[in-house]
Design an enzyme around this catalytic site. Structure first.
Site, PDB file in Angstrom:
ATOM      1  N   THR A  34       0.864  -1.177   0.000  1.00  0.00           N
ATOM      2  CA  THR A  34       0.000   0.000   0.000  1.00  0.00           C
ATOM      3  C   THR A  34       0.900   1.225   0.000  1.00  0.00           C
ATOM      4  OG1 THR A  34      -1.699  -1.179   1.245  1.00  0.00           O
ATOM      5  CG2 THR A  34      -1.831   1.224   1.244  1.00  0.00           C
ATOM      6  N   LYS A  47      -7.601   0.508  -2.234  1.00  0.00           N
ATOM      7  CA  LYS A  47      -6.994   0.209  -0.929  1.00  0.00           C
ATOM      8  C   LYS A  47      -6.995   1.439  -0.040  1.00  0.00           C
ATOM      9  CE  LYS A  47      -5.006  -2.351   2.144  1.00  0.00           C
ATOM     10  NZ  LYS A  47      -3.605  -2.813   2.053  1.00  0.00           N
ATOM     11  N   LYS A  68       1.289   5.550   8.205  1.00  0.00           N
ATOM     12  CA  LYS A  68       1.531   5.633   6.759  1.00  0.00           C
ATOM     13  C   LYS A  68       0.225   5.638   5.968  1.00  0.00           C
ATOM     14  CE  LYS A  68       2.746   1.782   4.662  1.00  0.00           C
ATOM     15  NZ  LYS A  68       1.711   1.428   3.640  1.00  0.00           N
TER      16      LYS A  68
END
Length: 312
Positions: A101, A177, A248
């Site tokens: 990701t 995602k 993140k």
């Protein structure tokens, strides 16, 4: 030992928490060569039967598919196009299968640079954790042009119990995602707040969790992270997903939302909790430890009772 010409050759770059179980899962159906910059990771992989190369470029030699299991966009850039990047070593027709990701920002650039060499990028971020990776039980969302997807599909189907093609270009997987991680991060933060509040009100923690799971407030993250949130006050829980992963990922959500001109205030609030956890030294802890940002200590160290306790 050399790759078996009768079986497709897959290089797995990154043999950490996710890369190693994926490599082990694929080894049952493909010829696998692995590489990780950490000698300890290569040694661990060799002990599990994964043949490792001494360099990333050595691992991708003759590989038709290169699976990237790295942490973030900076590592993707380095692995593909850095000083020892593998992109130049890939043969035309090869496919780079990106499982991380990393957000949308650099995907178009990577796709264009690989295309110049006749190499395709399959954008396939995944969810599920190390155990499910080893069992071939991952959720994978994919964005890729059809011919590249056809090449990568046998690998994807070996790893996934749920494989969803969301678009025909690299970047579509990252977009999906990003939406997924918005909900996951918010749900973990909300579960932590709810369980911390239950404790502050004197409710039995496990009884509260069971009641919430049985009703409309239930969610996958509540059921999955909730027990670990309760256990984490007394014992070190296994790190199934690090807290700083959501620093993140929610950062990616924020960047994508701003680029789209869309406010995402709930995601932003959740991001702040994970950032606070990282600053407090919880970055490498399981993400269920975010409850300690809200309530650093349990309200009481007494054993849970069969019913509600009297609030103080």
């Amino acid at each position: 030992m050399t790759p078996d010409a009768a079986r497709p050759h897959v290089a797995v770059l990154g043999l950490g928490a996710m890369g190693l179980p994926m490599a082990s899962r694929l080894a049952g159906a493909f010829t696998i060569t692995g590489y990780d910059p950490l000698p300890a990771s290569r040694e661990k992989a060799e002990q599990t039967g994964i043949r490792c190369a001494a360099s990333a470029t050595g691992a991708v030699a003759d590989a038709g598919i290169v699976l990237l299991a790295v942490r973030d966009a900076a590592q993707v850039e380095s692995v593909l196009f850095g000083e020892h990047g593998v992109a130049a070593a890939l043969a035309p027709g090869a496919v780079v299968l990106m499982t991380s990701t990393v957000g949308l920002d650099a995907v178009a650039s990577w796709t264009a640079r690989l295309t110049e060499q006749g190499v395709a990028l399959v954008d396939a971020p995944l969810s599920g954790g190390p155990v499910r990776a080893g069992d071939g039980d991952l959720l994978i969302v994919v964005g890729a042009e059809p011919r590249a997807l056809d090449t990568a599909r046998p690998v994807l189907e070996r790893l996934a119990s749920t494989l969803t093609v969301v678009g025909t270009k690299a970047g579509d997987g990252q977009a999906m995602k990003t939406v997924n991680q918005l909900l996951c991060g918010v749900h973990i933060a909300a579960a932590a707040e709810a369980l911390a509040l239950a404790d502050a009100l004197g409710l039995d923690r496990r009884q509260t969790l069971a009641a919430l799971e049985a009703g409309a407030a239930s969610s996958f993250m509540l059921s999955n992270r909730g027990p670990r949130m309760l256990e984490g006050y007394d014992d070190d829980v296994a790190v199934l997903s690090r807290l700083d992963i959501f620093v993140k990922d929610l950062g990616i959500v924020g960047n994508a939302s701003r680029a789209a001109g869309l406010a995402a205030p709930v995601a932003a609030a959740a991001e702040q909790l994970f950032l606070l956890g990282q600053v407090q030294g919880l970055g490498t802890a399981d993400d269920s430890a975010v409850i300690k940002v809200i309530a650093p200590r349990r309200r009481t160290t007494e054993e849970d009772t069969d019913g509600p306790q009297t609030p103080r």
